[in-house]
Design a protein around this motif. Structure first.
Motif, PDB file in Angstrom:
ATOM      1  N   PRO A  21       0.822  -1.223   0.000  1.00 58.12           N
ATOM      2  CA  PRO A  21       0.000   0.000   0.000  1.00 58.12           C
ATOM      3  C   PRO A  21       0.854   1.270   0.000  1.00 58.12           C
ATOM      4  O   PRO A  21       0.517   2.252  -0.656  1.00 58.12           O
ATOM      5  CB  PRO A  21      -0.812  -0.124   1.296  1.00 58.12           C
ATOM      6  CG  PRO A  21      -0.897  -1.597   1.536  1.00 58.12           C
ATOM      7  CD  PRO A  21       0.430  -2.151   1.068  1.00 58.12           C
ATOM      8  N   GLU A  22       1.971   1.234   0.706  1.00 61.17           N
ATOM      9  CA  GLU A  22       2.850   2.404   0.760  1.00 61.17           C
ATOM     10  C   GLU A  22       3.426   2.732  -0.624  1.00 61.17           C
ATOM     11  O   GLU A  22       3.538   3.907  -0.993  1.00 61.17           O
ATOM     12  CB  GLU A  22       3.988   2.161   1.762  1.00 61.17           C
ATOM     13  CG  GLU A  22       3.535   2.006   3.205  1.00 61.17           C
ATOM     14  CD  GLU A  22       2.953   0.622   3.530  1.00 61.17           C
ATOM     15  OE1 GLU A  22       2.231   0.534   4.527  1.00 61.17           O
ATOM     16  OE2 GLU A  22       3.195  -0.348   2.778  1.00 61.17           O
ATOM     17  N   GLN A  23       3.765   1.703  -1.384  1.00 62.13           N
ATOM     18  CA  GLN A  23       4.299   1.928  -2.727  1.00 62.13           C
ATOM     19  C   GLN A  23       3.230   2.501  -3.644  1.00 62.13           C
ATOM     20  O   GLN A  23       3.518   3.374  -4.471  1.00 62.13           O
ATOM     21  CB  GLN A  23       4.857   0.620  -3.292  1.00 62.13           C
ATOM     22  CG  GLN A  23       6.087   0.147  -2.559  1.00 62.13           C
ATOM     23  CD  GLN A  23       6.419  -1.305  -2.847  1.00 62.13           C
ATOM     24  OE1 GLN A  23       5.642  -2.039  -3.451  1.00 62.13           O
ATOM     25  NE2 GLN A  23       7.592  -1.729  -2.402  1.00 62.13           N
ATOM     26  N   LEU A  24       2.005   2.028  -3.499  1.00 63.14           N
ATOM     27  CA  LEU A  24       0.922   2.573  -4.315  1.00 63.14           C
ATOM     28  C   LEU A  24       0.677   4.048  -3.998  1.00 63.14           C
ATOM     29  O   LEU A  24       0.388   4.833  -4.897  1.00 63.14           O
ATOM     30  CB  LEU A  24      -0.360   1.764  -4.114  1.00 63.14           C
ATOM     31  CG  LEU A  24      -0.339   0.363  -4.715  1.00 63.14           C
ATOM     32  CD1 LEU A  24      -1.631  -0.367  -4.371  1.00 63.14           C
ATOM     33  CD2 LEU A  24      -0.107   0.400  -6.211  1.00 63.14           C
ATOM     34  N   LEU A  25       0.795   4.416  -2.736  1.00 57.56           N
ATOM     35  CA  LEU A  25       0.660   5.828  -2.368  1.00 57.56           C
ATOM     36  C   LEU A  25       1.813   6.663  -2.916  1.00 57.56           C
ATOM     37  O   LEU A  25       1.622   7.816  -3.308  1.00 57.56           O
ATOM     38  CB  LEU A  25       0.583   5.975  -0.848  1.00 57.56           C
ATOM     39  CG  LEU A  25      -0.709   5.464  -0.212  1.00 57.56           C
ATOM     40  CD1 LEU A  25      -0.600   5.463   1.304  1.00 57.56           C
ATOM     41  CD2 LEU A  25      -1.901   6.286  -0.679  1.00 57.56           C
ATOM     42  N   ALA A  26       3.001   6.066  -2.978  1.00 58.60           N
ATOM     43  CA  ALA A  26       4.169   6.774  -3.512  1.00 58.60           C
ATOM     44  C   ALA A  26       4.127   6.884  -5.032  1.00 58.60           C
ATOM     45  O   ALA A  26       4.788   7.747  -5.612  1.00 58.60           O
ATOM     46  CB  ALA A  26       5.454   6.059  -3.075  1.00 58.60           C
ATOM     47  N   GLU A  27       3.358   6.015  -5.685  1.00 57.73           N
ATOM     48  CA  GLU A  27       3.270   5.970  -7.153  1.00 57.73           C
ATOM     49  C   GLU A  27       1.800   6.051  -7.569  1.00 57.73           C
ATOM     50  O   GLU A  27       1.250   5.105  -8.142  1.00 57.73           O
ATOM     51  CB  GLU A  27       3.885   4.666  -7.678  1.00 57.73           C
ATOM     52  CG  GLU A  27       5.324   4.439  -7.315  1.00 57.73           C
ATOM     53  CD  GLU A  27       6.291   5.230  -8.167  1.00 57.73           C
ATOM     54  OE1 GLU A  27       5.875   5.811  -9.190  1.00 57.73           O
ATOM     55  OE2 GLU A  27       7.473   5.255  -7.805  1.00 57.73           O
ATOM     56  N   PRO A  28       1.115   7.166  -7.314  1.00 56.95           N
ATOM     57  CA  PRO A  28      -0.339   7.220  -7.541  1.00 56.95           C
ATOM     58  C   PRO A  28      -0.767   7.187  -9.005  1.00 56.95           C
ATOM     59  O   PRO A  28      -1.930   6.970  -9.288  1.00 56.95           O
ATOM     60  CB  PRO A  28      -0.741   8.539  -6.886  1.00 56.95           C
ATOM     61  CG  PRO A  28       0.485   9.383  -6.976  1.00 56.95           C
ATOM     62  CD  PRO A  28       1.642   8.422  -6.801  1.00 56.95           C
ATOM     63  N   ALA A  29       0.149   7.381  -9.928  1.00 59.04           N
ATOM     64  CA  ALA A  29      -0.230   7.440 -11.345  1.00 59.04           C
ATOM     65  C   ALA A  29       0.447   6.336 -12.149  1.00 59.04           C
ATOM     66  O   ALA A  29       0.888   6.562 -13.272  1.00 59.04           O
ATOM     67  CB  ALA A  29       0.097   8.812 -11.909  1.00 59.04           C
ATOM     68  N   TYR A  31      -0.795   4.008 -13.801  1.00 61.84           N
ATOM     69  CA  TYR A  31      -1.513   3.793 -15.053  1.00 61.84           C
ATOM     70  C   TYR A  31      -1.022   4.722 -16.169  1.00 61.84           C
ATOM     71  O   TYR A  31      -1.267   4.457 -17.346  1.00 61.84           O
ATOM     72  CB  TYR A  31      -3.015   3.973 -14.840  1.00 61.84           C
ATOM     73  CG  TYR A  31      -3.384   5.363 -14.384  1.00 61.84           C
ATOM     74  CD1 TYR A  31      -3.728   6.337 -15.311  1.00 61.84           C
ATOM     75  CD2 TYR A  31      -3.381   5.696 -13.036  1.00 61.84           C
ATOM     76  CE1 TYR A  31      -4.055   7.619 -14.899  1.00 61.84           C
ATOM     77  CE2 TYR A  31      -3.714   6.970 -12.616  1.00 61.84           C
ATOM     78  CZ  TYR A  31      -4.047   7.933 -13.546  1.00 61.84           C
ATOM     79  OH  TYR A  31      -4.364   9.203 -13.139  1.00 61.84           O
ATOM     80  N   ARG A  32      -0.322   5.776 -15.835  1.00 62.13           N
ATOM     81  CA  ARG A  32       0.190   6.702 -16.847  1.00 62.13           C
ATOM     82  C   ARG A  32       1.542   6.271 -17.408  1.00 62.13           C
ATOM     83  O   ARG A  32       2.027   6.857 -18.374  1.00 62.13           O
ATOM     84  CB  ARG A  32       0.320   8.105 -16.260  1.00 62.13           C
ATOM     85  CG  ARG A  32      -1.000   8.749 -15.970  1.00 62.13           C
ATOM     86  CD  ARG A  32      -0.798  10.168 -15.523  1.00 62.13           C
ATOM     87  NE  ARG A  32      -2.080  10.789 -15.254  1.00 62.13           N
ATOM     88  CZ  ARG A  32      -2.237  11.854 -14.508  1.00 62.13           C
ATOM     89  NH1 ARG A  32      -1.194  12.441 -13.957  1.00 62.13           N
ATOM     90  NH2 ARG A  32      -3.436  12.357 -14.309  1.00 62.13           N
TER      91      ARG A  32
END
Length: 141
Positions: A21-29, A31-32
């Motif tokens: 979850p922490e990595q997803l918060l650090a990399e919010p985009a 999909y781009r």
């Protein structure tokens, strides 16, 4: 934690394992990103990245150097995933072959998956087994 992710405007989708979850918060985009950008993120965080149904009509096979694996069996009966072609692509490029049910409707339940050789209690354990090929690919009859 894992995800199926579509990058940029194209139709290709990727299976990503080992995400926190922490990595997803650090990399919010995420999909781009394009495939090289995804590979860079995977290398930075230690993720396992496989292309989902790479031989389905309309998909473009990702350059193998940007992947850890390929979905060689997609159990969704409503899509022609050309599983045999995906398995050949995987084998020819020394990638790790995965299987999934592509569960969107009840009829898709348990039509694919992996039987791991041992119980998994963390992302690190899952990644170790995936990278070592310590699983059996499951396919619906």
């Amino acid at each position: 934690l894992g995800m199926e992710l579509r990058l940029g405007p194209g139709p290709n989708e990727y299976l990503v394992y080992g995400v926190t979850p922490e990595q997803l918060l650090a990399e919010p985009a995420l999909y781009r990103l394009d495939p090289p950008g995804m590979r860079a993120a995977a290398d930075r965080y230690g993720w396992f990245v496989a292309q989902a149904h790479p031989c389905r009509p309309g998909m473009t096979r990702c350059p193998p150097a940007l992947l850890d694996g390929v979905e060689i069996y997609n159990g969704n009966k409503r899509h022609d995933s050309h599983n045999d072609e995906a398995e050949a692509f995987c084998r020819e490029n020394g990638l790790i072959g995965l299987s999934g049910s592509d569960f969107h409707e009840w009829e898709d339940l348990a039509r694919g998956g992996l039987a791991l050789e041992e119980a998994v209690f963390s992302a690190a354990e899952l990644l170790r087994l995936l990278r070592a090929g310590r699983f059996t690919v499951l396919r619906a009859p």
